[in-house]
Write a protein that holds these residues in place. Structure first.
Motif, PDB file in Angstrom:
ATOM      1  N   GLY A 103       0.814  -1.202   0.000  1.00 53.88           N
ATOM      2  CA  GLY A 103       0.000   0.000   0.000  1.00 53.88           C
ATOM      3  C   GLY A 103       0.853   1.258   0.000  1.00 53.88           C
ATOM      4  N   LYS A 104       0.265   2.335  -0.484  1.00 55.49           N
ATOM      5  CA  LYS A 104       0.958   3.623  -0.549  1.00 55.49           C
ATOM      6  C   LYS A 104       0.360   4.556   0.495  1.00 55.49           C
ATOM      7  N   ARG A 105       1.134   4.878   1.517  1.00 54.20           N
ATOM      8  CA  ARG A 105       0.648   5.745   2.593  1.00 54.20           C
ATOM      9  C   ARG A 105       0.586   7.189   2.085  1.00 54.20           C
ATOM     10  N   VAL A 106      -0.626   7.751   2.063  1.00 57.02           N
ATOM     11  CA  VAL A 106      -0.790   9.138   1.616  1.00 57.02           C
ATOM     12  C   VAL A 106      -1.219  10.048   2.757  1.00 57.02           C
ATOM     13  N   ALA A 107      -1.528   9.466   3.908  1.00 57.11           N
ATOM     14  CA  ALA A 107      -1.859  10.251   5.108  1.00 57.11           C
ATOM     15  C   ALA A 107      -1.119   9.632   6.276  1.00 57.11           C
ATOM     16  N   ASP A 108      -0.237  10.383   6.898  1.00 58.77           N
ATOM     17  CA  ASP A 108       0.526   9.860   8.026  1.00 58.77           C
ATOM     18  C   ASP A 108      -0.396   9.521   9.187  1.00 58.77           C
ATOM     19  N   ARG A 109      -0.072   8.412   9.836  1.00 55.74           N
ATOM     20  CA  ARG A 109      -0.881   7.960  10.965  1.00 55.74           C
ATOM     21  C   ARG A 109      -0.813   8.956  12.111  1.00 55.74           C
ATOM     22  N   VAL A 110      -1.944   9.130  12.793  1.00 55.03           N
ATOM     23  CA  VAL A 110      -2.002   9.909  14.022  1.00 55.03           C
ATOM     24  C   VAL A 110      -2.502   9.000  15.132  1.00 55.03           C
ATOM     25  N   ASP A 111      -1.842   9.040  16.293  1.00 55.44           N
ATOM     26  CA  ASP A 111      -2.205   8.221  17.449  1.00 55.44           C
ATOM     27  C   ASP A 111      -2.935   9.098  18.464  1.00 55.44           C
ATOM     28  N   CYS A 112      -4.184   8.751  18.748  1.00 57.53           N
ATOM     29  CA  CYS A 112      -5.040   9.582  19.602  1.00 57.53           C
ATOM     30  C   CYS A 112      -5.231   8.957  20.970  1.00 57.53           C
ATOM     31  N   ASP A 113      -5.190   9.800  22.003  1.00 62.63           N
ATOM     32  CA  ASP A 113      -5.475   9.379  23.377  1.00 62.63           C
ATOM     33  C   ASP A 113      -6.981   9.513  23.629  1.00 62.63           C
ATOM     34  N   LEU A 114      -7.407   9.413  24.876  1.00 67.98           N
ATOM     35  CA  LEU A 114      -8.829   9.480  25.207  1.00 67.98           C
ATOM     36  C   LEU A 114      -9.467  10.796  24.757  1.00 67.98           C
ATOM     37  N   ASP A 115      -8.731  11.884  24.809  1.00 70.38           N
ATOM     38  CA  ASP A 115      -9.255  13.163  24.332  1.00 70.38           C
ATOM     39  C   ASP A 115      -8.941  13.294  22.841  1.00 70.38           C
ATOM     40  N   TYR A 116      -9.600  12.442  22.062  1.00 72.54           N
ATOM     41  CA  TYR A 116      -9.263  12.271  20.656  1.00 72.54           C
ATOM     42  C   TYR A 116      -9.976  13.226  19.710  1.00 72.54           C
ATOM     43  N   ALA A 117     -11.008  13.908  20.154  1.00 73.15           N
ATOM     44  CA  ALA A 117     -11.910  14.622  19.247  1.00 73.15           C
ATOM     45  C   ALA A 117     -11.178  15.596  18.324  1.00 73.15           C
ATOM     46  N   GLU A 118     -10.367  16.490  18.886  1.00 73.78           N
ATOM     47  CA  GLU A 118      -9.714  17.514  18.062  1.00 73.78           C
ATOM     48  C   GLU A 118      -8.639  16.936  17.143  1.00 73.78           C
ATOM     49  N   PRO A 119      -7.700  16.116  17.644  1.00 73.37           N
ATOM     50  CA  PRO A 119      -6.698  15.566  16.718  1.00 73.37           C
ATOM     51  C   PRO A 119      -7.316  14.677  15.638  1.00 73.37           C
ATOM     52  N   ALA A 120      -8.385  13.954  15.995  1.00 69.58           N
ATOM     53  CA  ALA A 120      -9.045  13.100  14.998  1.00 69.58           C
ATOM     54  C   ALA A 120      -9.713  13.952  13.919  1.00 69.58           C
ATOM     55  N   ALA A 121     -10.340  15.051  14.322  1.00 71.55           N
ATOM     56  CA  ALA A 121     -10.986  15.935  13.345  1.00 71.55           C
ATOM     57  C   ALA A 121      -9.959  16.531  12.392  1.00 71.55           C
ATOM     58  N   ARG A 122      -8.805  16.932  12.924  1.00 74.18           N
ATOM     59  CA  ARG A 122      -7.746  17.477  12.068  1.00 74.18           C
ATOM     60  C   ARG A 122      -7.236  16.416  11.098  1.00 74.18           C
ATOM     61  N   TRP A 123      -7.063  15.198  11.597  1.00 75.92           N
ATOM     62  CA  TRP A 123      -6.574  14.123  10.744  1.00 75.92           C
ATOM     63  C   TRP A 123      -7.568  13.824   9.626  1.00 75.92           C
TER      64      TRP A 123
END
Length: 580
Positions: free
Chosen positions: A175-195
Motif C-alpha cells: 500500500g501507498k501511505r498518503v496520510a501519516d498515521r495519528v495516534d489519539c489518546d482518550l481526548d481524541y476529538a480535536e486531533p481526529a478531526a484534524r486528521w
C-alpha cells in the motif's frame, strides 16, 4: 431571518446550503423566491437550468474500515464518510468484523480507523479480520492509497498498538501511505478531526472541488441523545455479604423528566470524582498543598492517577530530573510504571513543581462506562448499574479504582451523579423467538439482568440460558433472588453457576460450558445467540477456547474446523462480546 431549523425535512448538508443562500437574501429576494416556487408548484413545471449541465463526474470510491470496541472508531468513520462525500469521494463503510480481506485488493483508496483494547489487543469483534490481515495469507495491496487513524489510551503500555501494526502491515503489503498515521489518546476529538480533514484532502481526486449532496427525499437520521443527565440515587446496596472480601454496588438511578432512551445491552458513562484524600497527598508531595483552585480541579476534572510512559517523558522534559531521564534512556521506564500511579512518580523523584507543571502531567478525567442492568419496560424511568469496588495493593501503596470507589465510598442514597447514555447496537437482543446463551461472571452479569427483564416484559418465546460465576455461593451470588424469580416465571429457562472458592479446585464459567457442551452445541445448532460479558484479558479468551473445544468434542471436528465453527458464529453475529 431565522435559520431553517434542524427539524426541517432536509439532510444536514441541505439545511446548511439553504441557510447560506436564503439567510443572506433580502426581503424582496425572499418574497420573489417564494412566489416563483409557488408558481412552479401550481403549474407543475420543472425547474430547468438555462444551459445544459456538464455530465456529472462519478465520485471516486473510498473504502473506510473501522475496528471499534466502544463505538468511537465507528463514530469517526461516519464523520470521515460525511467529509469525503463533500470532497468528490463515494465512501463505503465496513465494520472490520464483517471485512472480506480480499475485497481490499480492488480498493483504490483505503482508510482504517482502529482502536486498541486493553494490553495491545484488537477490539473483540475485529479479531478474526485483524489476524487474517497479519497472517501469511493476506493479499498484496500494491498501489492502494491508504491512511490509518489510531485510537488508544496512554494508560496502557501498548498505546495505539493495533493502529500502528495495521499501518505498518498495509505498507508491507504494498500500500501507498498518503496520510501519516495519528495516534489519539482518550481526548481524541480535536486531533481526529484534524486528521480527517487532512486525510480527505490527501485522498480526494485532483480538482474535485467541493460537493454538496442534495437528496430531497432523505430524512435526517435519528441519533441517540448525547446529553449528560443528572441522576438521583434511589438505591445504593452492597450485594455481597458482610463476610465477603468484595463490595459490589447495585446502583438505582432515577431521572427527572424520564430516563434516557436506553435498550438492553447499552451502557451508561458515569462521571466520577477523585478521592480528596489522594488529591491532598499528591499536592502535599508536590509542594502545592495550599493551592485550593488546583485541588478543586484535580478532584473534579483531571485524571490524577494514571501514570503512562508519556507522563514520565513529560516529567523528564519539564523538570530536567536526571534520574527520570536516566530511567527513560536506559529503557527501564515502561517496566517501572507498571502497577504505579502519578503519585509514585512525584514521590520517588521529587523536584520543585509549580501548578502548571503538575497539571501538565494529567489529562481530562474521563467517564467510566458501566453496562445497564435493567430494562425500561420493567423499571420505568430508572436505570440500574452494577459496580464492583476495585481495591488492591502494589509497590507498598493501597490503590483504589477512581470511579468504582467514588460510587462505593462517596455516593449515597439521595445523592446525585452525572451520567450519559452510551448505546451498543452490537450487543442487543435478537428477535423474541430466538434462544440466547449468556455468559457473565461477576459484574459481567449486569446486561443479562436487563436481557431477562426485557424478555419477561415482552413475553419473548425464545429460551434463555445464563452462566454465572463468582467467588462464593454464600457471599457473592449477585442478584440471586432475581434469578430465582426468573427461573420460576420462565423468563430464564436454565442457569449454571460456578463459584471458584467453594471447591478445592477452582471452577469457572468456562468449566461449566464444557460440562454442558452437548446441550450448548445443540442450542447453537438450533440458532441460539451466544453472549459474553466481563473480563477481556482472561475470561473471554477462556470462554471462547472452551466453546471451540466443545464443538470439536460434540461434532467430532478437528481443532481447525472447530475454530471455524466459532468464526462462523461471529460472522453470523451470533457470538457477541462486551468485554473490558
Amino acid at each position: 431571518m431565522s435559520p431553517i431549523p434542524k427539524t426541517a425535512p432536509f439532510a444536514e448538508e441541505q439545511i446548511d446550503l439553504l441557510n447560506r443562500v436564503v439567510g443572506t437574501a433580502s426581503p424582496v429576494q425572499r418574497a420573489w423566491l417564494a412566489g416563483f416556487l409557488a408558481g412552479l408548484d401550481a403549474s407543475g413545471a420543472a425547474l430547468v437550468p438555462a444551459h445544459p449541465a456538464a455530465p456529472a463526474r462519478p465520485a471516486e470510491p473510498l473504502t473506510i474500515v473501522y475496528a471499534s470496541e466502544s463505538g468511537n472508531s465507528e463514530k469517526l468513520a461516519g464523520d470521515l464518510a460525511k467529509a469525503a462525500r463533500k470532497n468528490g469521494l463515494k465512501p463505503t463503510l465496513i465494520d472490520m468484523a464483517d471485512l472480506d480481506l480480499f475485497a481490499l485488493v480492488a480498493a483504490k483508496r483505503l482508510v482504517v480507523i482502529a482502536a486498541t483494547w486493553g494490553e495491545g489487543e484488537p477490539p473483540a469483534r475485529a479479531i478474526r479480520a485483524y489476524n487474517e490481515l497479519m497472517g501469511e495469507g493476506a493479499p498484496r495491496l500494491d498501489g492502494v492509497e491508504f491512511g490509518v487513524l489510531a485510537l488508544g489510551d496512554t494508560a496502557y503500555a501498548e498505546f495505539c498498538a493495533i493502529g500502528k501494526k495495521i499501518d505498518q502491515r498495509l505498507a508491507a503489503l504494498g500500500g501507498k501511505r498518503v496520510a501519516d498515521r495519528v495516534d489519539c489518546d482518550l481526548d481524541y476529538a480535536e486531533p481526529a478531526a484534524r486528521w480527517i480533514d487532512d486525510a480527505v484532502k490527501a485522498l480526494a481526486p485532483p480538482n474535485a472541488g467541493r460537493v454538496i449532496e442534495v437528496d430531497f427525499g432523505a430524512k435526517p437520521a435519528a441519533t441517540p441523545s448525547t446529553n449528560i443527565f443528572d441522576a438521583e440515587i434511589t438505591e445504593h446496596v452492597d450485594l455481597n455479604s458482610s463476610r465477603s472480601d468484595k463490595e459490589t454496588i447495585h446502583l438505582a438511578l432515577s431521572f427527572e423528566g424520564g430516563a434516557p432512551a436506553y435498550e438492553p445491552g447499552d451502557s451508561l458513562d458515569l462521571y466520577p470524582e477523585n478521592d480528596p484524600a489522594y488529591v491532598d497527598e499528591l499536592l502535599k508531595i508536590a509542594g502545592l498543598a495550599g493551592d485550593e483552585k488546583l485541588r478543586t480541579e484535580f478532584i473534579t476534572s483531571r485524571d490524577v492517577a494514571t501514570l503512562s510512559l508519556k507522563t514520565v517523558e513529560t516529567y523528564a522534559s519539564s523538570t530536567g530530573h536526571q534520574y527520570v531521564k536516566a530511567l527513560l534512556e536506559q529503557g527501564q521506564a515502561r517496566e517501572w510504571i507498571a502497577g504505579r500511579q502519578l503519585i509514585d512518580l512525584i514521590a520517588t523523584f521529587p523536584i520543585a513543581l509549580d501548578a502548571e507543571k503538575l497539571r501538565a502531567l494529567t489529562r481530562p478525567l474521563a467517564p467510566r462506562a458501566y453496562s445497564i442492568a435493567s430494562s425500561r419496560r420493567e423499571v420505568g424511568d430508572e436505570a440500574h448499574l452494577l459496580i464492583s469496588a476495585v481495591r488492591y495493593e502494589s509497590h507498598g501503596r493501597a490503590r483504589r479504582g477512581v470511579a468504582s470507589n467514588f460510587v462505593a465510598e462517596r455516593l449515597k442514597r439521595g445523592g446525585h451523579v452525572r451520567v450519559k447514555l452510551k448505546p451498543n447496537k452490537h450487543f442487543a437482543l435478537p428477535a423474541a423467538d430466538k434462544d440466547v446463551i449468556m455468559v457473565g461472571p461477576g459484574t459481567g452479569v449486569a446486561p443479562f439482568r436487563a436481557f431477562v427483564q426485557e424478555r419477561r416484559a415482552t413475553e419473548a418465546k425464545g429460551r434463555s440460558w445464563l452462566f454465572f460465576g463468582d467467588r462464593t455461593f454464600t457471599h457473592d451470588f449477585l442478584y440471586q433472588l432475581d434469578w430465582q424469580d426468573a427461573l420460576k416465571d420462565g423468563s430464564l429457562t436454565r442457569m449454571d453457576v460456578a463459584f471458584s472458592r467453594d471447591t478445592p479446585e477452582k471452577v469457572y464459567v468456562q468449566h461449566k460450558l464444557w460440562e454442558r457442551r452437548a446441550d450448548l452445541i445443540q442450542w447453537l445448532e438450533g440458532g441460539a445467540y451466544f453472549y459474553v460479558c466481563g473480563d477481556a484479558k482472561t475470561m473471554a479468551k477462556d470462554v471462547r477456547a472452551a466453546l471451540a473445544r466443545a464443538y470439536a468434542d460434540v461434532k467430532g471436528l478437528s481443532p481447525e474446523a472447530a475454530e471455524q465453527a466459532v468464526v462462523t458464529l461471529e460472522r453470523e453475529k451470533r457470538y457477541l462480546q462486551d468485554t473490558y
